[in-house]
Write a protein that holds these residues in place. Structure first.
Motif, PDB file in Angstrom:
ATOM      1  N   ARG A  97      46.836  31.655  43.033  1.00  0.00           N
ATOM      2  CA  ARG A  97      48.112  31.373  43.692  1.00  0.00           C
ATOM      3  C   ARG A  97      49.206  32.290  43.150  1.00  0.00           C
ATOM      4  O   ARG A  97      50.122  32.698  43.875  1.00  0.00           O
ATOM      5  CB  ARG A  97      48.483  29.899  43.490  1.00  0.00           C
ATOM      6  CG  ARG A  97      49.645  29.445  44.372  1.00  0.00           C
ATOM      7  CD  ARG A  97      49.899  27.950  44.272  1.00  0.00           C
ATOM      8  NE  ARG A  97      50.078  27.527  42.895  1.00  0.00           N
ATOM      9  CZ  ARG A  97      49.185  26.795  42.207  1.00  0.00           C
ATOM     10  NH1 ARG A  97      48.050  26.429  42.783  1.00  0.00           N
ATOM     11  NH2 ARG A  97      49.412  26.460  40.962  1.00  0.00           N
ATOM     12  N   GLN A  98      49.106  32.644  41.879  1.00  0.00           N
ATOM     13  CA  GLN A  98      50.074  33.552  41.273  1.00  0.00           C
ATOM     14  C   GLN A  98      49.751  35.015  41.591  1.00  0.00           C
ATOM     15  O   GLN A  98      50.650  35.815  41.857  1.00  0.00           O
ATOM     16  CB  GLN A  98      50.073  33.354  39.746  1.00  0.00           C
ATOM     17  CG  GLN A  98      50.465  31.964  39.287  1.00  0.00           C
ATOM     18  CD  GLN A  98      51.888  31.612  39.652  1.00  0.00           C
ATOM     19  OE1 GLN A  98      52.768  32.470  39.635  1.00  0.00           O
ATOM     20  NE2 GLN A  98      52.121  30.365  40.030  1.00  0.00           N
ATOM     21  N   ARG A  99      48.477  35.347  41.563  1.00  0.00           N
ATOM     22  CA  ARG A  99      48.062  36.754  41.678  1.00  0.00           C
ATOM     23  C   ARG A  99      47.951  37.236  43.114  1.00  0.00           C
ATOM     24  O   ARG A  99      48.375  38.346  43.455  1.00  0.00           O
ATOM     25  CB  ARG A  99      46.718  36.938  40.971  1.00  0.00           C
ATOM     26  CG  ARG A  99      46.213  38.362  40.982  1.00  0.00           C
ATOM     27  CD  ARG A  99      44.946  38.513  40.171  1.00  0.00           C
ATOM     28  NE  ARG A  99      43.769  37.943  40.832  1.00  0.00           N
ATOM     29  CZ  ARG A  99      43.057  38.566  41.774  1.00  0.00           C
ATOM     30  NH1 ARG A  99      43.438  39.763  42.227  1.00  0.00           N
ATOM     31  NH2 ARG A  99      41.987  37.988  42.285  1.00  0.00           N
ATOM     32  N   CYS A 100      47.359  36.396  43.987  1.00  0.00           N
ATOM     33  CA  CYS A 100      47.078  36.830  45.359  1.00  0.00           C
ATOM     34  C   CYS A 100      47.026  35.583  46.244  1.00  0.00           C
ATOM     35  O   CYS A 100      45.944  35.066  46.544  1.00  0.00           O
ATOM     36  CB  CYS A 100      45.748  37.582  45.389  1.00  0.00           C
ATOM     37  SG  CYS A 100      45.377  38.350  46.976  1.00  0.00           S
ATOM     38  N   PRO A 101      48.166  35.064  46.660  1.00  0.00           N
ATOM     39  CA  PRO A 101      48.212  33.751  47.310  1.00  0.00           C
ATOM     40  C   PRO A 101      47.526  33.659  48.675  1.00  0.00           C
ATOM     41  O   PRO A 101      47.191  32.562  49.123  1.00  0.00           O
ATOM     42  CB  PRO A 101      49.705  33.448  47.432  1.00  0.00           C
ATOM     43  CG  PRO A 101      50.376  34.777  47.343  1.00  0.00           C
ATOM     44  CD  PRO A 101      49.513  35.612  46.451  1.00  0.00           C
ATOM     45  N   VAL A 102      47.332  34.785  49.339  1.00  0.00           N
ATOM     46  CA  VAL A 102      46.504  34.834  50.545  1.00  0.00           C
ATOM     47  C   VAL A 102      45.442  35.885  50.275  1.00  0.00           C
ATOM     48  O   VAL A 102      45.728  37.077  50.252  1.00  0.00           O
ATOM     49  CB  VAL A 102      47.319  35.178  51.800  1.00  0.00           C
ATOM     50  CG1 VAL A 102      46.405  35.258  53.019  1.00  0.00           C
ATOM     51  CG2 VAL A 102      48.414  34.141  52.028  1.00  0.00           C
ATOM     52  N   ALA A 103      44.216  35.433  50.019  1.00  0.00           N
ATOM     53  CA  ALA A 103      43.192  36.323  49.474  1.00  0.00           C
ATOM     54  C   ALA A 103      41.972  36.383  50.383  1.00  0.00           C
ATOM     55  O   ALA A 103      41.565  35.371  50.958  1.00  0.00           O
ATOM     56  CB  ALA A 103      42.776  35.847  48.076  1.00  0.00           C
ATOM     57  N   PHE A 104      41.368  37.573  50.460  1.00  0.00           N
ATOM     58  CA  PHE A 104      40.192  37.764  51.309  1.00  0.00           C
ATOM     59  C   PHE A 104      38.919  37.797  50.477  1.00  0.00           C
ATOM     60  O   PHE A 104      38.872  38.351  49.381  1.00  0.00           O
ATOM     61  CB  PHE A 104      40.296  39.061  52.102  1.00  0.00           C
ATOM     62  CG  PHE A 104      39.153  39.252  53.063  1.00  0.00           C
ATOM     63  CD1 PHE A 104      39.160  38.611  54.289  1.00  0.00           C
ATOM     64  CD2 PHE A 104      38.058  40.031  52.722  1.00  0.00           C
ATOM     65  CE1 PHE A 104      38.095  38.754  55.168  1.00  0.00           C
ATOM     66  CE2 PHE A 104      36.986  40.178  53.591  1.00  0.00           C
ATOM     67  CZ  PHE A 104      37.005  39.537  54.818  1.00  0.00           C
ATOM     68  N   SER A 105      37.872  37.181  51.030  1.00  0.00           N
ATOM     69  CA  SER A 105      36.520  37.288  50.467  1.00  0.00           C
ATOM     70  C   SER A 105      35.531  37.177  51.615  1.00  0.00           C
ATOM     71  O   SER A 105      35.823  36.571  52.641  1.00  0.00           O
ATOM     72  CB  SER A 105      36.258  36.178  49.445  1.00  0.00           C
ATOM     73  OG  SER A 105      36.199  34.910  50.075  1.00  0.00           O
ATOM     74  N   ASP A 106      34.363  37.767  51.434  1.00  0.00           N
ATOM     75  CA  ASP A 106      33.326  37.635  52.459  1.00  0.00           C
ATOM     76  C   ASP A 106      32.925  36.178  52.660  1.00  0.00           C
ATOM     77  O   ASP A 106      32.615  35.759  53.782  1.00  0.00           O
ATOM     78  CB  ASP A 106      32.079  38.442  52.052  1.00  0.00           C
ATOM     79  CG  ASP A 106      32.271  39.931  52.275  1.00  0.00           C
ATOM     80  OD1 ASP A 106      33.123  40.286  53.095  1.00  0.00           O
ATOM     81  OD2 ASP A 106      31.582  40.717  51.606  1.00  0.00           O
ATOM     82  N   TYR A 107      32.932  35.401  51.575  1.00  0.00           N
ATOM     83  CA  TYR A 107      32.423  34.025  51.616  1.00  0.00           C
ATOM     84  C   TYR A 107      33.358  33.082  52.362  1.00  0.00           C
ATOM     85  O   TYR A 107      32.927  32.326  53.231  1.00  0.00           O
ATOM     86  CB  TYR A 107      32.220  33.546  50.181  1.00  0.00           C
ATOM     87  CG  TYR A 107      31.641  32.164  50.058  1.00  0.00           C
ATOM     88  CD1 TYR A 107      30.514  31.777  50.771  1.00  0.00           C
ATOM     89  CD2 TYR A 107      32.221  31.238  49.199  1.00  0.00           C
ATOM     90  CE1 TYR A 107      29.982  30.505  50.647  1.00  0.00           C
ATOM     91  CE2 TYR A 107      31.697  29.962  49.061  1.00  0.00           C
ATOM     92  CZ  TYR A 107      30.575  29.605  49.782  1.00  0.00           C
ATOM     93  OH  TYR A 107      30.063  28.343  49.643  1.00  0.00           O
ATOM     94  N   LEU A 108      34.660  33.121  52.051  1.00  0.00           N
ATOM     95  CA  LEU A 108      35.626  32.206  52.667  1.00  0.00           C
ATOM     96  C   LEU A 108      36.589  32.896  53.612  1.00  0.00           C
ATOM     97  O   LEU A 108      37.453  32.246  54.175  1.00  0.00           O
ATOM     98  CB  LEU A 108      36.429  31.472  51.571  1.00  0.00           C
ATOM     99  CG  LEU A 108      35.630  30.599  50.602  1.00  0.00           C
ATOM    100  CD1 LEU A 108      36.564  29.944  49.583  1.00  0.00           C
ATOM    101  CD2 LEU A 108      34.840  29.532  51.353  1.00  0.00           C
ATOM    102  N   GLN A 109      36.438  34.189  53.802  1.00  0.00           N
ATOM    103  CA  GLN A 109      37.409  35.000  54.531  1.00  0.00           C
ATOM    104  C   GLN A 109      38.797  34.805  53.918  1.00  0.00           C
ATOM    105  O   GLN A 109      38.960  34.992  52.725  1.00  0.00           O
ATOM    106  CB  GLN A 109      37.318  34.733  56.034  1.00  0.00           C
ATOM    107  CG  GLN A 109      35.991  35.208  56.616  1.00  0.00           C
ATOM    108  CD  GLN A 109      36.045  35.570  58.082  1.00  0.00           C
ATOM    109  OE1 GLN A 109      37.090  35.614  58.712  1.00  0.00           O
ATOM    110  NE2 GLN A 109      34.898  35.850  58.656  1.00  0.00           N
TER     111      GLN A 109
END
Length: 385
Positions: free
Chosen positions: A28-40
């Motif tokens: 939440r501090q570093r990258c509050p909207v984050a992308f990953s293959d698993y959860l998009q």
């Protein structure tokens, strides 16, 4: 979706799975909207989650590959089915079910030993969730043990990431529901007057519900409750065992229990996530999403957002309850929240009445559940009755 997107994080990394809430706090501090293959796209901030919940046209609930009534529906279909479902959790049916709820809670905690160590998840959380849900649905007690075995197999398949086994288990549970439908159709008008029978006789927009729709609704009511109620009980017991002053305060003043339960479950989410899908290109949290890309709402992260909850890791009874996303918000807010709150309240009241004290065990803090589950997989607790 652009499959060349850079991965912002790995939700399946051991450091994430071993302590989900701490990992989400960092994200939440570093990258509050984050992308990953698993959860998009994963959302960690309260503000972003509320935007998605309030804008169901841009962020659709139709993110499931299977029929999910009404969870994975948008208006107008969602509206039609909510009209059917909400009366089952209204004030009158909740009041009618309350004596049974009290009795089941008392019966479960009465089985505790006078003194000793028990696994709170097995002998309290799972037992209560199974028995209370079968009672609410009007299902026979003979289903308790088969459903307990099913829950254990589902948990094992989830931990193993075995999609094939999870698919087979889903079909197996649907078969349990269909058997309950069959046992009520056979006697016709002599079928028991319970929630299952009444739901079978509902109609939507002038037509009877299909079996597929009935099964989907019942699956959501039962599978969801079996997981979240047992997880909630484990979280509550674990927190109070670690915070004896609060436990003593709540034992002395039961009137504080409703707000205390919601606050503890804000701190430690029993339901970790839900999904949405973008219906058009959109910007959120400084990131650009294309139409069709999926989002994962992380309730456990949003409910610990320091921008909304001052000192988010501190238990406080003076917080604004409208900020707590324990049961969601907006048009998709959990319709079963009144039932869940009643169940948890009477369970904790029965537990306090039966026991003199609950405490943790030295060197055995419990085993945390791993995504997508929240709470504990096992929780040894010392009980003094």
């Amino acid at each position: 979706m652009n499959d060349r997107r850079q991965q912002d994080w790995d939700p399946r990394a051991e450091e994430v799975l071993s302590d989900q809430l701490a990992a989400y706090d960092r994200m939440r501090q570093r990258c509050p909207v984050a992308f990953s293959d698993y959860l998009q796209w994963s959302l960690f901030r309260h503000e972003d989650v509320m935007r998605v919940l309030d804008d169901h046209e841009t962020f659709s609930n139709a993110a499931s590959r299977h029929l999910s009534v009404p969870n994975a529906m948008d208006p107008p279909d969602h509206t039609y089915f909510r009209r059917i479902i909400e009366p089952y959790f209204a004030t009158e049916p909740m009041a009618a079910f309350e004596p049974r709820c009290r009795a089941i809670a008392a019966d479960v905690v009465d089985r505790l030993p006078e003194k000793g160590i028990v696994d709170a998840m097995t002998v309290l959380g799972q037992d209560f969730a199974l028995e209370i849900q079968c009672a609410f649905m009007g299902w026979p007690e003979s289903l308790h043990e088969p459903l307990r075995a099913w829950v254990q197999r589902q948990q094992a398949a989830t931990l193993a990431g075995d999609r094939e086994a999870l698919g087979e288990l889903a079909l197996e549970f649907d078969g349990v529901i269909r058997q309950q439908l069959a046992t009520r159709r056979e006697p016709g008008e002599q079928a028991p007057d319970d929630v299952t029978t009444r739901l079978m006789n509902e109609s939507v927009e002038g037509r009877p519900l299909s079996d597929e729709e009935i099964v989907s609704i019942m699956r959501n009511w039962t599978v969801g409750e079996l997981g979240t109620i047992s997880a909630s009980i484990g979280i509550l017991i674990g927190y109070l065992a670690r915070h004896p002053e609060l436990q003593e305060r709540l034992r002395d003043d039961a009137g504080l229990l409703p707000a205390a339960i919601d606050e503890i479950l804000r701190l430690d989410a029993p339901l970790m996530s839900n999904r949405r899908v973008a219906t058009c290109p959109v910007e959120i949290g400084g990131r650009h999403l294309e139409a069709g890309e999926r989002l994962t709402i992380l309730w456990g992260a949003a409910n610990r957002d320091e921008a909304v909850f001052e000192d988010p890791e501190v238990f406080r009874l003076d917080r604004n309850p409208d900020d707590n996303l324990l049961y969601g918000a907006g048009i998709h807010v959990c319709p079963g929240a009144p039932l869940a709150r009643m169940e948890l309240l009477h369970f904790m009241a029965a537990l306090f009445e039966k026991t003199r004290w609950l405490s943790g065990t030295d060197g055995h803090p419990g085993t945390r559940a791993r995504y997508p589950a929240g709470g504990y997989a096992s929780l040894p607790v010392e009980v003094s009755c």
